[in-house]
Design a protein around this motif. Structure first.
Motif, mmCIF file in Angstrom:
data_model
loop_
_atom_site.group_PDB
_atom_site.id
_atom_site.type_symbol
_atom_site.label_atom_id
_atom_site.label_comp_id
_atom_site.label_asym_id
_atom_site.label_seq_id
_atom_site.Cartn_x
_atom_site.Cartn_y
_atom_site.Cartn_z
ATOM 1 N N ASN A 196 0.802 -1.220 0.000
ATOM 2 C CA ASN A 196 0.000 0.000 0.000
ATOM 3 C C ASN A 196 0.834 1.269 0.000
ATOM 4 O O ASN A 196 0.287 2.368 0.112
ATOM 5 C CB ASN A 196 -0.939 0.018 1.211
ATOM 6 N N SER A 198 2.548 2.373 2.292
ATOM 7 C CA SER A 198 2.360 3.018 3.591
ATOM 8 C C SER A 198 3.382 2.483 4.593
ATOM 9 O O SER A 198 3.071 2.270 5.760
ATOM 10 C CB SER A 198 0.936 2.786 4.102
ATOM 11 N N VAL A 241 0.047 7.143 2.510
ATOM 12 C CA VAL A 241 0.583 6.635 1.249
ATOM 13 C C VAL A 241 1.718 7.544 0.775
ATOM 14 O O VAL A 241 1.533 8.750 0.603
ATOM 15 C CB VAL A 241 -0.515 6.571 0.175
ATOM 16 N N TYR A 243 4.068 7.297 -2.371
ATOM 17 C CA TYR A 243 4.337 6.555 -3.600
ATOM 18 C C TYR A 243 5.797 6.732 -3.999
ATOM 19 O O TYR A 243 6.268 7.852 -4.141
ATOM 20 C CB TYR A 243 3.420 7.079 -4.704
ATOM 21 N N TRP A 331 -6.073 7.923 -2.082
ATOM 22 C CA TRP A 331 -4.983 8.245 -2.997
ATOM 23 C C TRP A 331 -4.779 9.756 -3.014
ATOM 24 O O TRP A 331 -5.659 10.518 -3.439
ATOM 25 C CB TRP A 331 -5.307 7.725 -4.397
#
Length: 414
Positions: A196, A198, A241, A243, A331
Motif C-alpha cells: 500500500n 504506507s 501513502v 508513492y 490516494w
C-alpha cells in the motif's frame, strides 16, 4: 530476423544483435541535431530514454525516442541485466473484429502520442490501434517491446499474489522477515503496508522517488548489502501513502527471496500458465529483481485478462486481489482539474496493493487500474469484462476520454 529493430529478442544472432544496437546508437547520436518530418528538429531532453511528462514533442522527437528506447532495451540484454521468461507455446490468439470507427482515436494515431491502444470487451478485441502507416520509419507493432514503467508495480503485486497461493508467503498480513534488512524499518512490517506504499519511508527517499536520500546512484544500481547499510537503524514514520519506486523493487526482491529455488517456477506459472504469453517477457535485473518489465502490447493485454479472470473466478489469486481492494487507502494524487497533464492515476480516489481503485463516476463498480509513465496503462472493468490497454511515447493525451469514459460506458469515443 525481421529488419524491424523492435522484434522479439530471444533468438538473436550476433550480427542481428549488433544491427539492433548500432541502429539505436545512431538514433541516440542524432537526437538533438537531426531534422525529422518537414524539417523538424529533434529535441534532446537529456541522457535518459524518456520524454518528460511536461513535454509535448514533435513527430521527429517521438520517432527518435522510440528508437532510443529500443536501443536501451537491447543494451540491457547485451549487459546481461535482464531476467527472461520465455513463452511455453500455449498462447491463444484473441478474437477480433474490425475496429469500431473512432475519429478521436484515428487522429491520435495520426499525430498524437499514443502508439498502442487495445480495447477488449467480453472476450473480443474491438479496437486494435497503432500509429498510421508511414507515420514513423520504424513503427511500433506486435513485436515491439514496450516499457511497463509503473504498471510493472501492479504486475509485481500480481506475482506476489501467486507467491502467496503457492505457499512462499503466508498472506498479505505476514510480517516481513528479511535477514539482510533485519535492522531496517521494513523488517516486521506486514506485507500489506509495503504493497500500500504506507511503509513510513518518506524520510528516506528523494523527491523523485528513485534514490535513497544522500546517495546519487539510482537505487536499482545499489546492491542489497549496501541498501542495508544505508537503511541501518531506520524506523517507520507515519502510515500515509508515500508513492515511490524504491519500495516496489524491494517487494520484487522479497518475492525472489521467499520463493528461493522455486522462483523460476513461480515466474513461469504466472506468465506461461496463467497469462499464456506469446513472446518472451523481460524485466530489468541488476543485483536483484525489479518491477521494470518489457512486454509486447498483446502480452500486456494477456496479463490484464489473467488478472480479470482471477478476480472474477474468486480463486486464490482472485481473493488476493479482492483483499487488496478491501484494504485500499485514500490516494493523495486524485484530481483532474487544472491545465497540467492528467495521468490515469489522477482519475482514481483510492490506492491499494499497487493498484488504483475507485475511478471517476464508477465508485460503486469494481474497476482496477495500473498507471505507468507517459501512458503505459491498463484499466479493467471487473464487473463487465472490459479492458483498455495503452502505450504512449509521451504524455498529454486524453486518459479520461480514451480510457475512463470508455470503461464507464462500454463505448469508444466518436
Amino acid at each position: 530476423m525481421d529488419e524491424n529493430p523492435d522484434i522479439a529478442l530471444d533468438n538473436l544472432t550476433p550480427w542481428n544483435f549488433m544491427k539492433f544496437i548500432l541502429l539505436g546508437i545512431i538514433s541516440m547520436a542524432l537526437v538533438g541535431c537531426q531534422s525529422g518530418p518537414a524539417g523538424q528538429a529533434v529535441t534532446n531532453y537529456g541522457n535518459g530514454v524518456e520524454i518528460p511528462e511536461s513535454a509535448r514533442p514533435n513527430e521527429a522527437t517521438k520517432q527518435a525516442y522510440i528508437l532510443r528506447q529500443a536501443s536501451w532495451f537491447g543494451d540491457q540484454i547485451r549487459r546481461g541485466r535482464v531476467y527472461i521468461v520465455r513463452p511455453a507455446g500455449n498462447a491463444v490468439p484473441f478474437n477480433t473484429e474490425p475496429n469500431t470507427p473512432s475519429k478521436k482515436l484515428e487522429k491520435e494515431f495520426q499525430v498524437g502520442s499514443l502508439i498502442s491502444y487495445l480495447y477488449y470487451d467480453d472476450g473480443v478485441v474491438r479496437y486494435d490501434g497503432t500509429p498510421a502507416a508511414g507515420r514513423f520509419k520504424r513503427s511500433p507493432d506486435n513485436d515491439t517491446y514496450f516499457f511497463t514503467h509503473s504498471t510493472g508495480k501492479s504486475i509485481t503485486s500480481y506475482i506476489l499474489g501467486h507467491a502467496i497461493c503457492m505457499g512462499h508467503i503466508e498472506s498479505i498480513n505476514e510480517p516481513v522477515d528479511w535477514p539482510q534488512l533485519s535492522a531496517t524499518l521494513y523488517q516486521g512490517q506486514p506485507v500489506i503496508d509495503l504493497l500500500n506504499m504506507s511503509a513510513g519511508d518518506a524520510h528516506l527517499v528523494d523527491d523523485a522517488a528513485t534514490r535513497w536520500k544522500g546517495h546519487p546512484t539510482h537505487h536499482r544500481s545499489i546492491p542489497l548489502y549496501q541498501v542495508a547499510k544505508i537503511l541501518d537503524g531506520t524506523e517507520k514514520r507515519g502510515t500515509g501513502v508515500f508513492y515511490n519506486n524504491t519500495l516496489t523493487d524491494l517487494i520484487a526482491g522479497y518475492i525472489e527471496l521467499k520463493a528461493g529455488d522455486e522462483y523460476d517456477v513461480l515466474m513461469e506459472h504466472v506468465f506461461q500458465d496463467k497469462a499464456k504469453i506469446e513472446k518472451p517477457v523481460y524485466y530489468e535485473r541488476q543485483s536483484r529483481a525489479s518491477y521494470s518489465y518489457f512486454i509486447t502490447r498483446m502480452d500486456l493485454l494477456r496479463i490484464a485478462v489473467a488478472m480479470m479472470n482471477d478476480y472474477q473466478a474468486g480463486n486464490c489469486v482472485g481473493q488476493y486481489l479482492q483483499d487488496l481492494q478491501s484494504q485500499e487507502k485514500i490516494w493523495p494524487k486524485y484530481g483532474t482539474s487544472g491545465k497540467r497533464s492528467v495521468n490515469l492515476m489522477n482519475h482514481s480516489r483510492h490506492y491499494g496493493g499497487q493498484f488504483y481503485w475507485s475511478f471517476d463516476g464508477m465508485r460503486n463498480r469494481n474497476i482496477l487500474g495500473a498507471d505507468g509513465l507517459n501512458g503505459q496503462n491498463i484499466l479493467i472493468d471487473l464487473d463487465n469484462s472490459r479492458i483498455v490497454a495503452t502505450h504512449a511515447i509521451s504524455s498529454g493525451w486524453d486518459t479520461g476520454g480514451l480510457m475512463v469514459k470508455v470503461i464507464k460506458k462500454g463505448k469508444l469515443p466518436n
